[in-house]
Write a protein that holds these residues in place. Structure first.
Motif, PDB file in Angstrom:
ATOM      1  N   VAL A  72       0.835  -1.203   0.000  1.00 60.79           N
ATOM      2  CA  VAL A  72       0.000   0.000   0.000  1.00 60.79           C
ATOM      3  C   VAL A  72       0.870   1.252   0.000  1.00 60.79           C
ATOM      4  CG1 VAL A  72      -1.633   1.331   1.392  1.00 60.79           C
ATOM      5  CG2 VAL A  72      -1.998  -1.103   1.057  1.00 60.79           C
ATOM      6  N   LEU A  73       1.897   1.266   0.854  1.00 59.59           N
ATOM      7  CA  LEU A  73       2.766   2.445   0.927  1.00 59.59           C
ATOM      8  C   LEU A  73       3.524   2.676  -0.376  1.00 59.59           C
ATOM      9  CD1 LEU A  73       4.168   2.161   4.565  1.00 59.59           C
ATOM     10  CD2 LEU A  73       2.450   3.756   3.691  1.00 59.59           C
ATOM     11  N   LEU A  74       4.022   1.609  -0.972  1.00 59.00           N
ATOM     12  CA  LEU A  74       4.731   1.760  -2.250  1.00 59.00           C
ATOM     13  C   LEU A  74       3.800   2.260  -3.347  1.00 59.00           C
ATOM     14  CD1 LEU A  74       7.048  -1.372  -2.351  1.00 59.00           C
ATOM     15  CD2 LEU A  74       7.761   1.006  -2.563  1.00 59.00           C
ATOM     16  N   THR A  75       2.584   1.729  -3.400  1.00 60.75           N
ATOM     17  CA  THR A  75       1.637   2.163  -4.418  1.00 60.75           C
ATOM     18  C   THR A  75       1.269   3.625  -4.239  1.00 60.75           C
ATOM     19  OG1 THR A  75       0.747  -0.071  -4.572  1.00 60.75           O
ATOM     20  CG2 THR A  75      -0.617   1.700  -5.447  1.00 60.75           C
ATOM     21  N   ILE A  76       0.985   4.030  -3.008  1.00 57.71           N
ATOM     22  CA  ILE A  76       0.637   5.433  -2.750  1.00 57.71           C
ATOM     23  C   ILE A  76       1.809   6.349  -3.081  1.00 57.71           C
ATOM     24  CG2 ILE A  76       0.131   7.083  -0.907  1.00 57.71           C
ATOM     25  CD1 ILE A  76      -1.592   4.881   0.388  1.00 57.71           C
ATOM     26  N   THR A  77       3.004   5.963  -2.667  1.00 58.35           N
ATOM     27  CA  THR A  77       4.185   6.792  -2.912  1.00 58.35           C
ATOM     28  C   THR A  77       4.479   6.929  -4.402  1.00 58.35           C
ATOM     29  OG1 THR A  77       5.113   6.101  -0.792  1.00 58.35           O
ATOM     30  CG2 THR A  77       6.634   7.065  -2.388  1.00 58.35           C
ATOM     31  N   LEU A  78       4.506   5.810  -5.109  1.00 58.96           N
ATOM     32  CA  LEU A  78       4.818   5.868  -6.543  1.00 58.96           C
ATOM     33  C   LEU A  78       3.736   6.582  -7.342  1.00 58.96           C
ATOM     34  CD1 LEU A  78       6.382   2.346  -7.108  1.00 58.96           C
ATOM     35  CD2 LEU A  78       7.546   4.548  -7.007  1.00 58.96           C
ATOM     36  N   THR A  79       2.474   6.425  -6.933  1.00 55.55           N
ATOM     37  CA  THR A  79       1.393   7.136  -7.610  1.00 55.55           C
ATOM     38  C   THR A  79       1.508   8.638  -7.377  1.00 55.55           C
ATOM     39  OG1 THR A  79      -0.044   5.220  -7.371  1.00 55.55           O
ATOM     40  CG2 THR A  79      -1.115   7.314  -7.862  1.00 55.55           C
ATOM     41  N   GLY A  80       1.814   9.033  -6.151  1.00 56.52           N
ATOM     42  CA  GLY A  80       1.996  10.451  -5.848  1.00 56.52           C
ATOM     43  C   GLY A  80       3.152  11.056  -6.607  1.00 56.52           C
ATOM     44  N   VAL A  81       4.263  10.329  -6.663  1.00 57.71           N
ATOM     45  CA  VAL A  81       5.424  10.820  -7.409  1.00 57.71           C
ATOM     46  C   VAL A  81       5.098  10.913  -8.896  1.00 57.71           C
ATOM     47  CG1 VAL A  81       7.775  10.217  -8.126  1.00 57.71           C
ATOM     48  CG2 VAL A  81       7.127  10.039  -5.730  1.00 57.71           C
ATOM     49  N   ALA A  82       4.400   9.909  -9.426  1.00 55.22           N
ATOM     50  CA  ALA A  82       4.075   9.912 -10.860  1.00 55.22           C
ATOM     51  C   ALA A  82       3.167  11.079 -11.227  1.00 55.22           C
ATOM     52  CB  ALA A  82       3.411   8.597 -11.242  1.00 55.22           C
TER      53      ALA A  82
ATOM     54  N   ALA B 100      -0.944   0.382 -14.372  1.00 57.71           N
ATOM     55  CA  ALA B 100      -2.260   1.025 -14.372  1.00 57.71           C
ATOM     56  C   ALA B 100      -3.092   0.770 -15.640  1.00 57.71           C
ATOM     57  CB  ALA B 100      -2.112   2.515 -14.123  1.00 57.71           C
ATOM     58  N   PRO B 101      -2.523   0.746 -16.841  1.00 59.25           N
ATOM     59  CA  PRO B 101      -3.377   0.557 -18.030  1.00 59.25           C
ATOM     60  C   PRO B 101      -3.830  -0.872 -18.292  1.00 59.25           C
ATOM     61  CG  PRO B 101      -1.154   1.218 -18.682  1.00 59.25           C
ATOM     62  CD  PRO B 101      -1.184   1.157 -17.205  1.00 59.25           C
TER      63      PRO B 101
ATOM     64  N   GLN C 202      -9.674   2.311 -15.158  1.00 57.60           N
ATOM     65  CA  GLN C 202      -8.486   3.101 -14.834  1.00 57.60           C
ATOM     66  C   GLN C 202      -8.255   3.143 -13.327  1.00 57.60           C
ATOM     67  OE1 GLN C 202      -9.381   6.712 -16.889  1.00 57.60           O
ATOM     68  NE2 GLN C 202      -8.874   5.871 -18.876  1.00 57.60           N
ATOM     69  N   LEU C 203      -9.317   3.272 -12.547  1.00 56.99           N
ATOM     70  CA  LEU C 203      -9.172   3.250 -11.088  1.00 56.99           C
ATOM     71  C   LEU C 203      -8.705   1.874 -10.606  1.00 56.99           C
ATOM     72  CD1 LEU C 203     -12.306   5.297  -9.996  1.00 56.99           C
ATOM     73  CD2 LEU C 203      -9.917   6.022  -9.980  1.00 56.99           C
ATOM     74  N   ALA C 204      -9.237   0.826 -11.203  1.00 60.61           N
ATOM     75  CA  ALA C 204      -8.792  -0.521 -10.847  1.00 60.61           C
ATOM     76  C   ALA C 204      -7.320  -0.708 -11.193  1.00 60.61           C
ATOM     77  CB  ALA C 204      -9.644  -1.564 -11.558  1.00 60.61           C
ATOM     78  N   GLY C 205      -6.884  -0.075 -12.270  1.00 62.83           N
ATOM     79  CA  GLY C 205      -5.476  -0.162 -12.643  1.00 62.83           C
ATOM     80  C   GLY C 205      -4.570   0.469 -11.608  1.00 62.83           C
ATOM     81  N   LEU C 206      -5.016   1.579 -11.029  1.00 58.59           N
ATOM     82  CA  LEU C 206      -4.207   2.198  -9.979  1.00 58.59           C
ATOM     83  C   LEU C 206      -4.138   1.301  -8.745  1.00 58.59           C
ATOM     84  CD1 LEU C 206      -5.274   5.937 -10.177  1.00 58.59           C
ATOM     85  CD2 LEU C 206      -3.120   4.921 -10.912  1.00 58.59           C
ATOM     86  N   LEU C 207      -5.246   0.630  -8.435  1.00 56.38           N
ATOM     87  CA  LEU C 207      -5.260  -0.266  -7.277  1.00 56.38           C
ATOM     88  C   LEU C 207      -4.505  -1.566  -7.530  1.00 56.38           C
ATOM     89  CD1 LEU C 207      -8.940   0.211  -6.111  1.00 56.38           C
ATOM     90  CD2 LEU C 207      -6.879   1.204  -5.119  1.00 56.38           C
TER      91      LEU C 207
END
Length: 108
Positions: A15-25, A41-42, A77-82
């Protein structure tokens, strides 16, 4: 470290890695770097066909073409982020298990 602790720790790391990398991206101005960080994500969007051009529904008041997509594309797209959570959790699980098992084995 028992197995349940290992699973919980790997889920937290995922969870932390996903949130961090998404925020940075999303904070980067480079589209290529963002695509690299959000490579997973795609995948659901490709599954439902969201990679194809959207359907044209109408023209707006200025004569510009107005593109609209069905809601399933947004959900994909939201499922891809998750999707990053289970991917990074699995990687974290393998790394933590390798580190903890080699730590307790001692020198060879």
């Amino acid at each position: 470290m028992n197995r349940s602790q290992l699973v919980i720790l790997s889920l937290v790391c995922g969870v932390l890695l996903t949130i961090t990398l998404t925020g940075v991206a999303f904070s980067l101005e480079s589209k290529n770097a963002s695509r690299l960080l959000l490579w997973y994500a795609p995948i659901p969007a490709y599954v439902v066909g969201a990679d194809s051009p959207p359907e044209v529904y109408s023209l707006d008041g200025e004569g510009e073409v107005k593109y609209e997509e069905p809601p399933i594309y947004l959900l994909a797209q939201l499922a891809g982020l998750l999707l990053g959570v289970p991917i990074y959790s699995a990687v974290s699980y393998l790394l933590i298990r390798a580190i903890t098992s080699s730590k307790f084995e001692g020198p060879a």
